[in-house]
Design an enzyme around this catalytic site. Structure first.
Site, PDB file in Angstrom:
ATOM      1  N   GLY A   8      32.679 102.901 -67.171  1.00  0.00           N
ATOM      2  CA  GLY A   8      31.233 103.065 -66.973  1.00  0.00           C
ATOM      3  C   GLY A   8      30.476 103.099 -68.278  1.00  0.00           C
ATOM      4  O   GLY A   8      29.394 103.676 -68.366  1.00  0.00           O
ATOM      5  N   ALA A  79      32.632 105.598 -64.467  1.00  0.00           N
ATOM      6  CA  ALA A  79      32.243 104.487 -63.588  1.00  0.00           C
ATOM      7  C   ALA A  79      32.132 104.964 -62.146  1.00  0.00           C
ATOM      8  O   ALA A  79      32.951 105.748 -61.670  1.00  0.00           O
ATOM      9  CB  ALA A  79      33.264 103.355 -63.684  1.00  0.00           C
ATOM     10  N   SER A 123      29.550 115.638 -59.412  1.00  0.00           N
ATOM     11  CA  SER A 123      28.086 115.649 -59.266  1.00  0.00           C
ATOM     12  C   SER A 123      27.592 116.839 -58.452  1.00  0.00           C
ATOM     13  O   SER A 123      28.245 117.286 -57.503  1.00  0.00           O
ATOM     14  CB  SER A 123      27.683 114.352 -58.564  1.00  0.00           C
ATOM     15  OG  SER A 123      26.373 114.435 -58.089  1.00  0.00           O
ATOM     16  N   GLU A 125      25.495 116.540 -56.330  1.00  0.00           N
ATOM     17  CA  GLU A 125      25.311 116.030 -54.960  1.00  0.00           C
ATOM     18  C   GLU A 125      26.396 116.577 -54.026  1.00  0.00           C
ATOM     19  O   GLU A 125      26.242 116.541 -52.811  1.00  0.00           O
ATOM     20  CB  GLU A 125      25.340 114.502 -54.951  1.00  0.00           C
ATOM     21  CG  GLU A 125      24.068 113.859 -55.455  1.00  0.00           C
ATOM     22  CD  GLU A 125      22.872 114.043 -54.524  1.00  0.00           C
ATOM     23  OE1 GLU A 125      23.041 113.970 -53.297  1.00  0.00           O
ATOM     24  OE2 GLU A 125      21.765 114.284 -55.043  1.00  0.00           O
ATOM     25  N   TYR A 147      27.727 109.028 -50.794  1.00  0.00           N
ATOM     26  CA  TYR A 147      27.981 109.250 -52.234  1.00  0.00           C
ATOM     27  C   TYR A 147      28.495 110.670 -52.459  1.00  0.00           C
ATOM     28  O   TYR A 147      29.500 110.869 -53.163  1.00  0.00           O
ATOM     29  CB  TYR A 147      26.687 109.012 -53.025  1.00  0.00           C
ATOM     30  CG  TYR A 147      26.761 109.445 -54.485  1.00  0.00           C
ATOM     31  CD1 TYR A 147      27.297 108.608 -55.453  1.00  0.00           C
ATOM     32  CD2 TYR A 147      26.285 110.699 -54.885  1.00  0.00           C
ATOM     33  CE1 TYR A 147      27.356 109.001 -56.790  1.00  0.00           C
ATOM     34  CE2 TYR A 147      26.345 111.103 -56.220  1.00  0.00           C
ATOM     35  CZ  TYR A 147      26.880 110.254 -57.162  1.00  0.00           C
ATOM     36  OH  TYR A 147      26.946 110.649 -58.474  1.00  0.00           O
ATOM     37  N   ARG A 276      15.170 109.282 -47.199  1.00  0.00           N
ATOM     38  CA  ARG A 276      16.607 109.144 -46.909  1.00  0.00           C
ATOM     39  C   ARG A 276      16.996 109.651 -45.526  1.00  0.00           C
ATOM     40  O   ARG A 276      16.350 110.555 -45.006  1.00  0.00           O
ATOM     41  CB  ARG A 276      17.380 109.894 -47.990  1.00  0.00           C
ATOM     42  CG  ARG A 276      17.137 109.219 -49.311  1.00  0.00           C
ATOM     43  CD  ARG A 276      17.736 109.927 -50.465  1.00  0.00           C
ATOM     44  NE  ARG A 276      17.473 109.116 -51.650  1.00  0.00           N
ATOM     45  CZ  ARG A 276      17.863 109.408 -52.866  1.00  0.00           C
ATOM     46  NH1 ARG A 276      18.544 110.509 -53.088  1.00  0.00           N
ATOM     47  NH2 ARG A 276      17.579 108.615 -53.867  1.00  0.00           N
ATOM     48  N   PRO A 277      18.088 109.117 -44.956  1.00  0.00           N
ATOM     49  CA  PRO A 277      18.545 109.565 -43.642  1.00  0.00           C
ATOM     50  C   PRO A 277      18.876 111.057 -43.620  1.00  0.00           C
ATOM     51  O   PRO A 277      18.680 111.737 -42.610  1.00  0.00           O
ATOM     52  CB  PRO A 277      19.817 108.748 -43.402  1.00  0.00           C
ATOM     53  CG  PRO A 277      19.747 107.604 -44.340  1.00  0.00           C
ATOM     54  CD  PRO A 277      18.909 108.020 -45.503  1.00  0.00           C
TER      55      PRO A 277
HETATM   56  P1  NDP Z   1      25.253 104.428 -64.091  1.00  0.00           P
HETATM   57  O1  NDP Z   1      24.962 103.925 -62.722  1.00  0.00           O
HETATM   58  O2  NDP Z   1      24.213 104.272 -65.162  1.00  0.00           O
HETATM   59  O3  NDP Z   1      26.590 103.713 -64.626  1.00  0.00           O
HETATM   60  C1  NDP Z   1      27.655 103.442 -63.766  1.00  0.00           C
HETATM   61  C2  NDP Z   1      28.698 102.658 -64.536  1.00  0.00           C
HETATM   62  O4  NDP Z   1      29.816 102.410 -63.672  1.00  0.00           O
HETATM   63  C3  NDP Z   1      28.216 101.280 -65.040  1.00  0.00           C
HETATM   64  O5  NDP Z   1      28.743 101.062 -66.329  1.00  0.00           O
HETATM   65  C4  NDP Z   1      28.857 100.329 -64.041  1.00  0.00           C
HETATM   66  O6  NDP Z   1      29.101  99.048 -64.563  1.00  0.00           O
HETATM   67  C5  NDP Z   1      30.186 101.046 -63.802  1.00  0.00           C
HETATM   68  N1  NDP Z   1      30.865 100.604 -62.597  1.00  0.00           N
HETATM   69  C6  NDP Z   1      30.410 100.640 -61.320  1.00  0.00           C
HETATM   70  N2  NDP Z   1      31.334 100.161 -60.483  1.00  0.00           N
HETATM   71  C7  NDP Z   1      32.406  99.814 -61.232  1.00  0.00           C
HETATM   72  C8  NDP Z   1      33.663  99.257 -60.939  1.00  0.00           C
HETATM   73  N3  NDP Z   1      34.029  98.949 -59.685  1.00  0.00           N
HETATM   74  N4  NDP Z   1      34.537  99.049 -61.954  1.00  0.00           N
HETATM   75  C9  NDP Z   1      34.188  99.336 -63.233  1.00  0.00           C
HETATM   76  N5  NDP Z   1      32.995  99.854 -63.577  1.00  0.00           N
HETATM   77  C10 NDP Z   1      32.116 100.087 -62.586  1.00  0.00           C
HETATM   78  O7  NDP Z   1      25.662 105.965 -63.933  1.00  0.00           O
HETATM   79  P2  NDP Z   1      25.413 107.205 -64.933  1.00  0.00           P
HETATM   80  O8  NDP Z   1      25.746 106.812 -66.308  1.00  0.00           O
HETATM   81  O9  NDP Z   1      24.097 107.810 -64.625  1.00  0.00           O
HETATM   82  O10 NDP Z   1      26.486 108.243 -64.387  1.00  0.00           O
HETATM   83  C11 NDP Z   1      27.822 108.267 -64.912  1.00  0.00           C
HETATM   84  C12 NDP Z   1      28.709 108.977 -63.910  1.00  0.00           C
HETATM   85  O11 NDP Z   1      28.244 110.314 -63.698  1.00  0.00           O
HETATM   86  C13 NDP Z   1      28.764 108.340 -62.535  1.00  0.00           C
HETATM   87  O12 NDP Z   1      30.058 108.536 -62.026  1.00  0.00           O
HETATM   88  C14 NDP Z   1      27.767 109.140 -61.719  1.00  0.00           C
HETATM   89  O13 NDP Z   1      28.045 109.091 -60.352  1.00  0.00           O
HETATM   90  C15 NDP Z   1      27.995 110.527 -62.310  1.00  0.00           C
HETATM   91  N6  NDP Z   1      26.894 111.438 -62.237  1.00  0.00           N
HETATM   92  C16 NDP Z   1      25.675 111.070 -62.722  1.00  0.00           C
HETATM   93  C17 NDP Z   1      24.619 111.950 -62.678  1.00  0.00           C
HETATM   94  C18 NDP Z   1      23.287 111.583 -63.241  1.00  0.00           C
HETATM   95  O14 NDP Z   1      22.331 112.327 -62.974  1.00  0.00           O
HETATM   96  N7  NDP Z   1      23.176 110.537 -64.029  1.00  0.00           N
HETATM   97  C19 NDP Z   1      24.775 113.301 -62.081  1.00  0.00           C
HETATM   98  C20 NDP Z   1      26.129 113.610 -61.704  1.00  0.00           C
HETATM   99  C21 NDP Z   1      27.135 112.698 -61.750  1.00  0.00           C
HETATM  100  P3  NDP Z   1      28.012  97.862 -64.467  1.00  0.00           P
HETATM  101  O15 NDP Z   1      27.157  98.021 -65.698  1.00  0.00           O
HETATM  102  O16 NDP Z   1      28.871  96.654 -64.484  1.00  0.00           O
HETATM  103  O17 NDP Z   1      27.248  98.060 -63.191  1.00  0.00           O
HETATM  104  P1  GDP Z   2      19.627 111.802 -56.654  1.00  0.00           P
HETATM  105  O1  GDP Z   2      19.300 113.251 -56.750  1.00  0.00           O
HETATM  106  O2  GDP Z   2      20.919 111.448 -57.298  1.00  0.00           O
HETATM  107  O3  GDP Z   2      19.525 111.251 -55.282  1.00  0.00           O
HETATM  108  O4  GDP Z   2      18.553 111.060 -57.621  1.00  0.00           O
HETATM  109  P2  GDP Z   2      17.264 110.174 -57.293  1.00  0.00           P
HETATM  110  O5  GDP Z   2      16.496 110.083 -58.559  1.00  0.00           O
HETATM  111  O6  GDP Z   2      17.630 108.889 -56.647  1.00  0.00           O
HETATM  112  O7  GDP Z   2      16.448 111.041 -56.222  1.00  0.00           O
HETATM  113  C1  GDP Z   2      15.994 112.341 -56.499  1.00  0.00           C
HETATM  114  C2  GDP Z   2      15.090 112.823 -55.374  1.00  0.00           C
HETATM  115  O8  GDP Z   2      13.879 112.062 -55.395  1.00  0.00           O
HETATM  116  C3  GDP Z   2      15.669 112.667 -53.962  1.00  0.00           C
HETATM  117  O9  GDP Z   2      15.414 113.846 -53.243  1.00  0.00           O
HETATM  118  C4  GDP Z   2      14.892 111.513 -53.382  1.00  0.00           C
HETATM  119  O10 GDP Z   2      14.724 111.564 -51.956  1.00  0.00           O
HETATM  120  C5  GDP Z   2      13.549 111.724 -54.059  1.00  0.00           C
HETATM  121  N1  GDP Z   2      12.708 110.517 -54.050  1.00  0.00           N
HETATM  122  C6  GDP Z   2      11.442 110.429 -53.571  1.00  0.00           C
HETATM  123  N2  GDP Z   2      10.978 109.185 -53.677  1.00  0.00           N
HETATM  124  C7  GDP Z   2      11.977 108.446 -54.244  1.00  0.00           C
HETATM  125  C8  GDP Z   2      12.074 107.072 -54.610  1.00  0.00           C
HETATM  126  O11 GDP Z   2      11.166 106.281 -54.427  1.00  0.00           O
HETATM  127  N3  GDP Z   2      13.247 106.676 -55.186  1.00  0.00           N
HETATM  128  C9  GDP Z   2      14.278 107.559 -55.410  1.00  0.00           C
HETATM  129  N4  GDP Z   2      15.400 107.112 -55.999  1.00  0.00           N
HETATM  130  N5  GDP Z   2      14.209 108.854 -55.051  1.00  0.00           N
HETATM  131  C10 GDP Z   2      13.065 109.300 -54.474  1.00  0.00           C
END
Ligand code: NDP
Ligand code: GDP
Length: 329
Positions: A8, A79, A123, A125, A147, A276-277
């Site tokens: 990732g 990732a 996470s 979540e 997720y 969201r659902p």
């Molecule tokens: P991003 O969505 O920015 O990055 C996800 C990364 O995973 C990308 O590099 C993507 O590659 C890679 N990836 C996805 N699918 C695959 C696959 N099948 N094989 C190899 N690589 C893959 O996420 P974040 O940096 O925000 O988050 C990092 C991690 O932390 C994730 O696991 C996320 O779920 C977790 N997390 C994030 C939080 C947040 O608030 N940011 C909170 C808690 C947990 P590509 O560029 O090719 O798409």
């Molecule tokens: P999450 O906490 O990982 O689901 O991060 P998001 O940034 O996707 O969403 C955070 C919160 O914002 C959730 O409660 C969503 O329902 C709310 N939200 C409200 N409007 C939106 C929207 O237009 N896009 C996204 N992504 N989230 C939204």
């Protein structure tokens, strides 16, 4: 020289972590899946310093080869299919990547380099429909999306490999963390990008969902330091990482729009498409354990974070506007 393998690495956290480890003198290996168009935006500036390995989290053979090539001291498994809203239309893909593939990565490490230290990106979540507030390492999980369910699997399989095979495997339960590198579909970046575009006359409204949900939003650049600290301890363990402060989506809108002198109420349209659902109404983390045991400290607060993101999006939107004008004339 220490060696780290990051999955990732092209994502938000992976790019900050790669920068951080390179600065510490690590040899950094990045797992990268093949894409038909370039996705190096987050790592463009350090692209030549990363040792790239081709692979996909769903392909165990590629992960075994990645660990063989990298011979890592530390593995950061970041990732994932990381967007909650995408996990309803793609529940099986989310399960394959975000849940089962954690076992792929753990197996690759167990087979090829069992003494490597392993970090799993868990996470907040997982707390979902929270059973207590604030949430800590001992709060039971109640995920509310495919997720969240997938992350619960990833969390427990990491704990299980630690207990079954005595691996140094840690799970970081990170609350939402954002930055100018956050994907555009997440609410913070969606808002800061819209603010910039509206300010520059490139967009006239923002379509958005639930304004009442509460999140504990921190800065990604602070959170990746906690990942590293977890792997520097004597014993593997799991930690909550959070700010301990929560804000509504409405607060987010207010901070972002007022920063450029606009009133969000003049621009937003509530659109059921973004509702969201099943919603996670509230997340608030208690990171006392991380502060006490890791000595982890937060540096960037909520308003500073949102202002930083608006500034970065204004820069990007200005470049885009200039580019469009050049292209037309
Ligand atoms: P991003 O969505 O920015 O990055 C996800 C990364 O995973 C990308 O590099 C993507 O590659 C890679 N990836 C996805 N699918 C695959 C696959 N099948 N094989 C190899 N690589 C893959 O996420 P974040 O940096 O925000 O988050 C990092 C991690 O932390 C994730 O696991 C996320 O779920 C977790 N997390 C994030 C939080 C947040 O608030 N940011 C909170 C808690 C947990 P590509 O560029 O090719 O798409
Ligand atoms: P999450 O906490 O990982 O689901 O991060 P998001 O940034 O996707 O969403 C955070 C919160 O914002 C959730 O409660 C969503 O329902 C709310 N939200 C409200 N409007 C939106 C929207 O237009 N896009 C996204 N992504 N989230 C939204």
């Amino acid at each position: 020289m220490k060696r780290a393998l990051i999955t990732g690495v092209t994502g938000q956290d992976g790019s900050y972590l790669a920068e951080f480890l390179l600065e510490k003198g690590y040899r950094v290996y990045g797992l990268r899946r093949r894409t038909s168009t370039p996705n190096f935006e987050n790592v463009e500036h350090i692209k030549d310093q990363i040792h790239w390995i081709s692979g996909d989290l769903t392909d165990l053979a590629s992960l075994i080869e990645a660990v063989r090539l990298a011979q890592p001291d530390e593995v950061y498994n970041l990732a994932a299919q990381s967007f909650v809203a995408a996990s309803w239309p793609q529940p099986l893909l989310t399960g394959q990547i975000t849940a089962l593939s954690v076992t792929n990565m753990l197996e690759a490490v167990r087979i090829m380099k069992p003494d490597a230290k392993f970090y799993q990106a868990s996470s907040s979540e997982m707390f979902g429909k929270v059973v207590e507030t604030p949430q800590s390492e001992t709060t039971p999980f109640y995920p509310r999306s495919p997720y969240g369910v997938a992350k619960v699997y990833g969390h427990w399989i990491t704990v299980n490999y630690r207990e079954s095979f005595n691996m140094f495997a840690c799970s970081g339960i990170l609350f939402n963390h954002e930055s100018p590198r956050r994907g555009l579909e997440f609410v913070t970046r969606k808002v800061t990008d819209a603010v910039a575009r509206i300010k520059l006359g490139l967009q006239d409204e923002l379509r958005i969902g639930n304004l009442d949900s509460l999140r504990d939003w921190g800065f990604a650049g602070d959170y990746i330091k906690a990942m590293w600290l977890m792997l520097q301890q004597e014993e593997p363990d799991d930690y909550v990482i959070s700010t301990g402060e929560m804000h509504t989506v409405r607060d987010l809108l207010d901070v972002a729009f007022s920063y450029v002198g606009l009133n969000y109420q003049d621009y937003i349209v509530i659109d059921p498409e973004f509702v969201r659902p099943a919603e996670v109404d509230l997340l608030l983390g208690d990171c006392t354990k991380a502060k006490e045991k890791l000595g982890w400290e937060l540096e960037v607060g909520f308003e500073q974070l949102i202002h930083m993101m608006v500034d970065a999006d204004l820069d990007r939107a200005r470049k885009l506007a200039d580019h469009t004008i050049t292209a037309i004339y």
